[in-house]
Scaffold this active site. Sequence first.
Site, PDB file in Angstrom:
ATOM      1  N   LYS A  13      -9.718  58.535  -6.802  1.00  0.00           N
ATOM      2  CA  LYS A  13      -9.950  59.206  -5.405  1.00  0.00           C
ATOM      3  C   LYS A  13      -8.694  59.880  -4.956  1.00  0.00           C
ATOM      4  O   LYS A  13      -7.782  59.378  -5.413  1.00  0.00           O
ATOM      5  CB  LYS A  13     -10.429  58.299  -4.422  1.00  0.00           C
ATOM      6  CG  LYS A  13      -9.780  56.739  -4.115  1.00  0.00           C
ATOM      7  CD  LYS A  13      -8.624  57.077  -3.275  1.00  0.00           C
ATOM      8  CE  LYS A  13      -7.770  55.604  -3.108  1.00  0.00           C
ATOM      9  NZ  LYS A  13      -6.474  55.977  -2.266  1.00  0.00           N
ATOM     10  N   MET A  97      -1.171  53.421 -12.452  1.00  0.00           N
ATOM     11  CA  MET A  97      -1.321  52.047 -11.413  1.00  0.00           C
ATOM     12  C   MET A  97      -0.371  52.152 -10.341  1.00  0.00           C
ATOM     13  O   MET A  97       0.849  52.704 -10.581  1.00  0.00           O
ATOM     14  CB  MET A  97      -0.857  50.894 -12.388  1.00  0.00           C
ATOM     15  CG  MET A  97      -2.177  50.681 -13.327  1.00  0.00           C
ATOM     16  SD  MET A  97      -2.311  48.942 -13.792  1.00  0.00           S
ATOM     17  CE  MET A  97      -0.681  48.142 -13.751  1.00  0.00           C
ATOM     18  N   ILE A 101      -4.286  56.443  -6.250  1.00  0.00           N
ATOM     19  CA  ILE A 101      -5.642  56.938  -6.668  1.00  0.00           C
ATOM     20  C   ILE A 101      -6.573  56.027  -6.919  1.00  0.00           C
ATOM     21  O   ILE A 101      -7.916  56.408  -7.436  1.00  0.00           O
ATOM     22  CB  ILE A 101      -5.367  58.225  -7.852  1.00  0.00           C
ATOM     23  CG1 ILE A 101      -4.602  57.589  -9.081  1.00  0.00           C
ATOM     24  CG2 ILE A 101      -4.667  59.292  -7.341  1.00  0.00           C
ATOM     25  CD1 ILE A 101      -4.497  58.609 -10.288  1.00  0.00           C
ATOM     26  N   GLY A 104      -7.441  50.421  -9.462  1.00  0.00           N
ATOM     27  CA  GLY A 104      -7.971  48.994  -9.664  1.00  0.00           C
ATOM     28  C   GLY A 104      -9.068  48.903  -8.669  1.00  0.00           C
ATOM     29  O   GLY A 104     -10.180  48.162  -9.180  1.00  0.00           O
ATOM     30  N   ASP A 138     -10.293  49.690  -0.488  1.00  0.00           N
ATOM     31  CA  ASP A 138     -11.004  50.988  -0.830  1.00  0.00           C
ATOM     32  C   ASP A 138     -12.130  50.663  -1.838  1.00  0.00           C
ATOM     33  O   ASP A 138     -12.975  51.558  -2.282  1.00  0.00           O
ATOM     34  CB  ASP A 138     -10.232  51.890  -1.872  1.00  0.00           C
ATOM     35  CG  ASP A 138      -8.870  52.398  -0.968  1.00  0.00           C
ATOM     36  OD1 ASP A 138      -9.331  52.333   0.191  1.00  0.00           O
ATOM     37  OD2 ASP A 138      -7.731  52.506  -1.597  1.00  0.00           O
TER      38      ASP A 138
HETATM   39  C1  LIG Z   1      -4.251  53.052   2.038  1.00  0.00           C
HETATM   40  C2  LIG Z   1      -5.134  53.055   1.261  1.00  0.00           C
HETATM   41  O1  LIG Z   1      -4.657  53.600  -0.265  1.00  0.00           O
HETATM   42  C3  LIG Z   1      -6.180  54.138   1.611  1.00  0.00           C
HETATM   43  O2  LIG Z   1      -6.911  54.688   0.518  1.00  0.00           O
HETATM   44  C4  LIG Z   1      -5.852  51.890   0.943  1.00  0.00           C
HETATM   45  O3  LIG Z   1      -6.611  51.568   1.932  1.00  0.00           O
HETATM   46  C5  LIG Z   1      -5.197  50.760   0.258  1.00  0.00           C
HETATM   47  O4  LIG Z   1      -5.998  50.077  -0.391  1.00  0.00           O
HETATM   48  P1  LIG Z   1      -5.726  48.883  -1.522  1.00  0.00           P
HETATM   49  O5  LIG Z   1      -4.394  49.365  -2.537  1.00  0.00           O
HETATM   50  O6  LIG Z   1      -6.913  48.389  -2.110  1.00  0.00           O
HETATM   51  O7  LIG Z   1      -4.936  47.814  -0.594  1.00  0.00           O
HETATM   52  P2  LIG Z   1      -5.544  46.250  -0.374  1.00  0.00           P
HETATM   53  O8  LIG Z   1      -5.404  45.590  -1.748  1.00  0.00           O
HETATM   54  O9  LIG Z   1      -6.561  46.351   0.454  1.00  0.00           O
HETATM   55  O10 LIG Z   1      -4.233  45.753   0.557  1.00  0.00           O
HETATM   56  C6  LIG Z   1      -2.964  45.822   0.148  1.00  0.00           C
HETATM   57  C7  LIG Z   1      -2.000  45.503   1.172  1.00  0.00           C
HETATM   58  O11 LIG Z   1      -1.786  46.764   1.820  1.00  0.00           O
HETATM   59  C8  LIG Z   1      -1.853  46.569   3.332  1.00  0.00           C
HETATM   60  N1  LIG Z   1      -2.925  47.339   4.077  1.00  0.00           N
HETATM   61  C9  LIG Z   1      -3.975  47.918   3.139  1.00  0.00           C
HETATM   62  C10 LIG Z   1      -5.012  48.561   3.849  1.00  0.00           C
HETATM   63  C11 LIG Z   1      -4.931  48.700   5.240  1.00  0.00           C
HETATM   64  N2  LIG Z   1      -5.740  49.307   5.922  1.00  0.00           N
HETATM   65  N3  LIG Z   1      -3.993  48.156   6.087  1.00  0.00           N
HETATM   66  C12 LIG Z   1      -3.011  47.643   5.560  1.00  0.00           C
HETATM   67  O12 LIG Z   1      -2.083  47.018   5.932  1.00  0.00           O
HETATM   68  C13 LIG Z   1      -2.036  45.087   3.637  1.00  0.00           C
HETATM   69  O13 LIG Z   1      -0.602  44.655   3.551  1.00  0.00           O
HETATM   70  C14 LIG Z   1      -2.522  44.585   2.281  1.00  0.00           C
HETATM   71  O14 LIG Z   1      -1.783  43.176   1.902  1.00  0.00           O
HETATM   72  N1  LIG Z   2      -7.823  46.878 -13.144  1.00  0.00           N
HETATM   73  C1  LIG Z   2      -6.921  47.021 -12.734  1.00  0.00           C
HETATM   74  N2  LIG Z   2      -6.181  48.375 -12.698  1.00  0.00           N
HETATM   75  C2  LIG Z   2      -5.296  48.564 -12.066  1.00  0.00           C
HETATM   76  N3  LIG Z   2      -4.381  47.796 -11.364  1.00  0.00           N
HETATM   77  C3  LIG Z   2      -4.756  46.555 -11.084  1.00  0.00           C
HETATM   78  C4  LIG Z   2      -6.074  46.077 -11.719  1.00  0.00           C
HETATM   79  N4  LIG Z   2      -6.330  44.939 -11.579  1.00  0.00           N
HETATM   80  C5  LIG Z   2      -5.270  44.337 -10.670  1.00  0.00           C
HETATM   81  N5  LIG Z   2      -4.325  45.495 -10.536  1.00  0.00           N
HETATM   82  C6  LIG Z   2      -3.133  45.477  -9.702  1.00  0.00           C
HETATM   83  O1  LIG Z   2      -3.297  46.314  -8.574  1.00  0.00           O
HETATM   84  C7  LIG Z   2      -2.186  46.982  -8.301  1.00  0.00           C
HETATM   85  C8  LIG Z   2      -2.540  48.417  -7.704  1.00  0.00           C
HETATM   86  O2  LIG Z   2      -3.419  49.080  -8.612  1.00  0.00           O
HETATM   87  P1  LIG Z   2      -4.143  50.297  -8.334  1.00  0.00           P
HETATM   88  O3  LIG Z   2      -3.989  51.241  -9.610  1.00  0.00           O
HETATM   89  O4  LIG Z   2      -5.329  50.178  -7.709  1.00  0.00           O
HETATM   90  O5  LIG Z   2      -3.117  51.167  -6.996  1.00  0.00           O
HETATM   91  P2  LIG Z   2      -3.371  52.226  -6.245  1.00  0.00           P
HETATM   92  O6  LIG Z   2      -3.822  53.480  -7.104  1.00  0.00           O
HETATM   93  O7  LIG Z   2      -1.873  52.302  -5.498  1.00  0.00           O
HETATM   94  O8  LIG Z   2      -4.518  51.978  -5.316  1.00  0.00           O
HETATM   95  P3  LIG Z   2      -4.925  52.505  -3.957  1.00  0.00           P
HETATM   96  O9  LIG Z   2      -5.057  53.925  -3.836  1.00  0.00           O
HETATM   97  O10 LIG Z   2      -6.078  51.640  -3.554  1.00  0.00           O
HETATM   98  O11 LIG Z   2      -3.660  51.891  -3.217  1.00  0.00           O
HETATM   99  C9  LIG Z   2      -1.346  47.175  -9.803  1.00  0.00           C
HETATM  100  O12 LIG Z   2      -0.037  47.450  -9.614  1.00  0.00           O
HETATM  101  C10 LIG Z   2      -1.831  45.982 -10.521  1.00  0.00           C
HETATM  102  O13 LIG Z   2      -0.784  44.833 -10.264  1.00  0.00           O
END
Ligand SMILES: C[C@](O)(CO)[C@H](O)COP(=O)(O)OP(=O)(O)OC[C@H]1O[C@@H](n2ccc(N)nc2=O)[C@H](O)[C@@H]1O
Ligand SMILES: Nc1ncnc2c1ncn2[C@@H]1O[C@H](COP(=O)(O)OP(=O)(O)OP(=O)(O)O)[C@@H](O)[C@H]1O
Length: 288
Positions: A13, A97, A101, A104, A138
């Site tokens: 995304k 990762m 985008i 996970g 997300d």
């Molecule tokens: C900011 C976005 O990337 C927008 O798409 C997402 O909402 C983040 O989603 P994500 O990576 O799946 O995040 P989560 O695993 O839910 O949260 C990771 C950490 O980001 C912070 N977090 C996340 C989402 C949010 N609305 N407020 C926050 O403060 C929190 O400290 C949380 O512990």
């Molecule tokens: N199946 C998976 N694929 C990727 N990362 C994973 C997975 N399972 C656990 N993780 C952990 O989650 C962390 C975040 O991964 P992800 O690729 O979703 O990040 P992101 O693209 O920044 O996500 P977002 O846009 O939701 O913030 C990774 O650094 C990894 O430690």
Amino acid sequence: MQHAQLILPAPAKLNLMLHILGRRADGYHELQTLFQFLDHGDELGFAVREDGEIRLHTEIPGVPHDGNLIVRAARQLQRQSGCRLGADIWLEKRLPMGGGIGGGSSDAATTLLALDRLWQLGWSEERLAELGLALGADVPLFVRGRAAFAEGVGERLQPVELEEPWFLVVAPQVTVSTAEIFSDPELTRNTPAITVRSLLAGGGRNDCQPVVEKRYAEVRNALNWLNKFVPARMTGTGACVFGSFPNRDDADKVARQLPVTMPGFVAQGRNVSMLHRRLEALAQGVNA
Ligand SMILES: C[C@](O)(CO)[C@H](O)COP(=O)(O)OP(=O)(O)OC[C@H]1O[C@@H](n2ccc(N)nc2=O)[C@H](O)[C@@H]1O
Ligand SMILES: Nc1ncnc2c1ncn2[C@@H]1O[C@H](COP(=O)(O)OP(=O)(O)OP(=O)(O)O)[C@@H](O)[C@H]1O
């Protein structure tokens, strides 16, 4: 993967904009964001196990088996549904990762929809999205599969119809921790709420971008590079940045000029996730 009964995509995304409105008592942030899917992502394969075990056969460096969002999603669904079946799962990881985008979260959502089907649970998307929210902010978006304006912590989704341009996504070779950016004292958390209508008329920005640009030279460089061709913006909390093009050729032309230190890919923005397109085709008996 060749033993899989069901192979499904887990698309990426983009956050086309991301405003931070405030911080809740639990530390999570209130935001407004516009999500669109890309026709590029990971691929997962699934097969039912009779012994109840959940086994992911592909290792992601740095992520322990039981901490992988795929395994956590499968175990949660098993626990909450009381299902006695298990699953063998294979993953083809294509998305960077920690790139903003959603790799996970998308893997987790694909796992929930795949196992609901293979275990014949008959759960609604609403119930699966609710379970998914506990795994990541997300996940509900990927379970729903429709481009959306999101509010709350990202879980209140309003489907929207957007143009579907071609994007060049540049992936700087750094991992940005979402938690680190959200805890930065310099992050602005007071953007006034806007209506979806005013947003669709144009505008918006990513409030996390100045903080990430300041901390990560690689992200700054990627934005500067892409800005020479089209307006560039960061997705989520980075590290990926993107620019849009009216057609694939224009995007490819710029992609070919990417320096080797800055990998990227071209993909089309989609209002319906390719996971949901595939599930619909399966439901209609099309083996496409
Ligand atoms: C900011 C976005 O990337 C927008 O798409 C997402 O909402 C983040 O989603 P994500 O990576 O799946 O995040 P989560 O695993 O839910 O949260 C990771 C950490 O980001 C912070 N977090 C996340 C989402 C949010 N609305 N407020 C926050 O403060 C929190 O400290 C949380 O512990
Ligand atoms: N199946 C998976 N694929 C990727 N990362 C994973 C997975 N399972 C656990 N993780 C952990 O989650 C962390 C975040 O991964 P992800 O690729 O979703 O990040 P992101 O693209 O920044 O996500 P977002 O846009 O939701 O913030 C990774 O650094 C990894 O430690």
